[in-house]
Design an enzyme around this catalytic site. Structure first.
Site, short mmCIF file in Angstrom:
data_model
loop_
_atom_site.label_atom_id
_atom_site.label_comp_id
_atom_site.label_asym_id
_atom_site.label_seq_id
_atom_site.Cartn_x
_atom_site.Cartn_y
_atom_site.Cartn_z
N SER A 143 -11.38 -6.57 -16.91
CA SER A 143 -12.36 -6.41 -16.07
C SER A 143 -12.16 -7.23 -14.54
O SER A 143 -10.93 -8.12 -14.51
CB SER A 143 -13.54 -7.38 -16.53
OG SER A 143 -14.84 -7.56 -15.60
N ASN A 145 -13.56 -9.31 -13.18
CA ASN A 145 -13.85 -10.83 -13.43
C ASN A 145 -12.81 -11.51 -14.09
O ASN A 145 -12.72 -12.78 -13.94
CB ASN A 145 -15.15 -10.69 -14.36
CG ASN A 145 -16.41 -10.08 -13.96
OD1 ASN A 145 -16.16 -9.52 -12.85
ND2 ASN A 145 -17.20 -10.05 -14.60
N THR A 190 -0.74 -51.97 17.30
CA THR A 190 -2.07 -51.65 16.38
C THR A 190 -3.13 -51.86 17.35
O THR A 190 -3.29 -52.71 18.43
CB THR A 190 -2.22 -52.91 15.52
OG1 THR A 190 -2.20 -54.09 16.12
CG2 THR A 190 -0.93 -52.95 14.42
N SER A 321 4.31 -25.39 32.12
CA SER A 321 3.41 -25.07 33.08
C SER A 321 3.71 -23.64 33.91
O SER A 321 4.94 -23.65 34.33
CB SER A 321 3.13 -26.30 34.20
OG SER A 321 2.34 -25.95 35.14
N SER A 322 2.65 -23.19 34.29
CA SER A 322 2.96 -21.93 35.37
C SER A 322 2.70 -22.37 37.02
O SER A 322 2.98 -21.60 37.85
CB SER A 322 1.95 -20.93 35.20
OG SER A 322 0.47 -21.54 35.50
N LYS A 327 7.86 -29.18 33.96
CA LYS A 327 7.01 -29.78 33.24
C LYS A 327 7.27 -29.05 31.66
O LYS A 327 7.43 -28.12 31.49
CB LYS A 327 5.44 -29.68 33.44
CG LYS A 327 4.38 -30.45 32.72
CD LYS A 327 2.92 -30.14 33.38
CE LYS A 327 1.80 -30.90 32.60
NZ LYS A 327 1.72 -30.76 31.32
#
Length: 387
Positions: A143, A145, A190, A321-322, A327
Site C-alpha cells: 500500500s 501507506n 565572556t 563589494s561592487s 573588500k
C-alpha cells in the site's frame, strides 16, 4: 508542447492523455495537474526515488517467493526497479514533492514507471500494461501507506549519512587547525569583554568536539529510522499480503538498499505516528545551530581588519563589494548561518506535520520529505564548503 505525441490511458476517472515517450502513466499525469505548486519535483530528490526502487525490487522478489507473483514477471519488475534505484529514470518522476493523499501519487508514479519498463524488458510497449500491471503486479502486497514511509526512512538515512560525512570533514578541519596552532594564545572573552588567555588549540579542539558530539547524536537519530513499516499495507494489519511476506521483504530490502533495515515493532503505531522524524529534525537543527555558532564566532573574530577585532583572517574566496575595492567578506560563515536559519524552519514544519496526522495514518509525510531531505543535504554541503 508543440509536436509532442501522446497516448491515451484510462483509469477509474476516465481517459487521460499521456506523453507517448513517458514511462509514467495516467495517475502521474493527474498528479501533475493537481499538485504542481512548489516548483520542486520528486526528480530533484534522487535518494527518495532510489529508495522507492529498492522497495519495489524487494517486494517483487518477496511476492515471487510467497507464490503470489509469477517469477518471470517478478524478475522483470525487479530488474526495472533496480534501474530506478540506480537513478536511470529520475526524469520520469516529475510530480511535485508536496502533494495530498499521503503520497499515493508518488507510489503510483513508481508503479507506472516500473510496470512500463518491465513490459519493455519483456517485449511489450509503454502504456499497454501487459503483462505487467502497475497495481496488480508492481504494487502486489503493498500500500502507499507502507511504501511511502519506508522509502522516506531509507532516503533520510542515505541523505543523512552523506551529511554526516560533511560534518565529519568540518570537525577534522577544526581539529587540524588545533594541531597547527602549537602554543599560540589568544584572549578569551565572556560577555564580549576581555577575560583570560586561552590557547588557540584549545579553542579549535572544543569546536571540533562540539561538531563530533552533535554529529554522533544525529547519527543515532538516523539509525532509529531503520525499523521500517514495510508489510504493514493499509493500516498496519498486513491486509492483502500473504503469510511470510513481511519477513521475506525486509530481508530482501536490506540486500537491495545496503542498509540494515528491520521491521517496526508495532505496525499500527508506525503508520499513525511519525515522531521519530521529530528526533531526526531536532538533531539536524542541533548540528546546524552549533555549526552556525562556530561560523558566527569566526565571522566576529575576522571582523575589520582595521575597524573590527581582526584577530584571524579567513581565506579570501569571493570579491566582497561592487563599490569598495579590496573588500573581502566572510561569505562561507554567512552561508552556514543561513542554512541554520532554514533548519529552524524545517524543524517547525516537521513538528507540525507530525502533529497533523489523525487516527490511523499520518498523511503529511510529503512535506517532511521536502524539507527534511533538503535541510540534511544543504547542511552536509555547507559543512564541506566551510571546511
Amino acid at each position: 508542447m508543440a509536436g509532442e505525441q501522446f497516448r491515451t490511458e484510462h483509469d477509474s476517472l476516465g481517459s487521460v492523455l499521456v506523453p507517448a515517450a513517458a514511462l509514467y502513466g495516467a495517475h502521474t499525469v493527474r498528479a501533475l495537474a493537481n499538485f504542481t505548486v512548489s516548483g520542486m519535483s520528486l526528480s530533484e530528490r534522487p535518494s527518495f526515488i532510489s529508495a522507492l526502487g529498492s522497495v519495489k525490487a524487494a517486494a517483487a522478489q518477496a511476492n515471487a517467493a510467497c507464490g503470489v507473483l509469477d517469477e518471470r514477471l517478478a524478475g522483470a519488475i525487479a530488474a526495472a526497479a533496480r534501474e530506478v534505484a540506480r537513478g536511470e529514470h529520475d526524469a520520469q518522476f516529475p510530480i511535485d514533492i508536496v502533494l495530498g493523499g499521503g503520497g499515493t501519487a508518488v507510489n503510483m508514479n513508481a508503479n507506472e514507471v516500473i510496470a512500463n519498463r518491465a513490459n519493455e524488458l519483456l517485449g511489450g510497449t509503454r502504456g499497454a500494461y501487459a503483462p505487467v500491471s502497475p497495481n496488480d503486479h508492481v504494487n502486489r502486497s503493498q500500500s502507499t501507506n507502507d511504501v511511502y514511509p519506508t522509502a522516506l526512512a531509507l532516503a533520510t538515512v542515505a541523505t543523512g549519512r552523506a551529511a554526516l560525512a560533511g560534518i565529519a570533514r568540518l570537525q577534522a578541519s577544526f581539529a587540524a587547525q588545533a594541531e597547527r596552532a602549537g602554543g599560540l594564545e589568544r584572549l578569551a572573552r565572556t560577555c564580549l569583554q576581555d577575560a583570560v588567555p586561552i590557547t588557540v588549540a584549545a579553542t579549535h579542539r572544543a569546536q571540533a568536539h562540539a561538531l563530533g558530539r552533535t554529529g554522533a547524536a544525529l547519527s543515532d537519530a538516523l539509525d532509529g529510522l531503520l525499523a521500517v513499516p514495510l508489510g504493514a499495507t493499509a493500516v498496519g494489519t498486513g491486509i492483502g499480503a500473504p503469510d511470510g511476506y513481511r519477513e521475506r521483504v525486509l530481508a530482501l530490502l536490506a540486500a537491495e538498499s545496503g542498509l540494515a533495515v528491520t521491521g517496526s515493532d508495532d505496525l499500527v503505531d508506525a503508520l499513525a505516528n511519525l515522531d521519530e522524524y521529530v528526533a531526526v529534525a531536532a538533531q539536524v537543527l542541533r548540528v546546524a545551530l552549533v555549526a552556525g555558532k562556530l561560523a558566527s564566532d569566526l565571522r566576529l573574530l575576522s571582523s575589520g581588519p582595521v575597524g573590527g577585532l581582526g584577530e584571524l583572517r579567513l581565506p579570501a574566496v569571493q570579491v566582497g563589494s561592487s563599490i569598495m575595492p579590496g573588500k573581502v567578506n566572510p561569505v562561507l560563515p554567512e552561508l552556514v548561518l543561513q542554512v541554520g536559519y532554514e533548519a529552524r524552519g524545517m524543524f517547525a514544519i516537521v513538528a507540525a506535520a507530525v502533529a497533523g496526522g489523525e487516527l490511523d495514518l499520518n498523511v503529511m509525510e510529503p512535506v517532511i520529505t521536502k524539507h527534511l531531505l533538503a535541510s540534511l543535504h544543504d547542511l552536509g554541503i555547507a559543512c564541506e564548503l566551510f571546511a
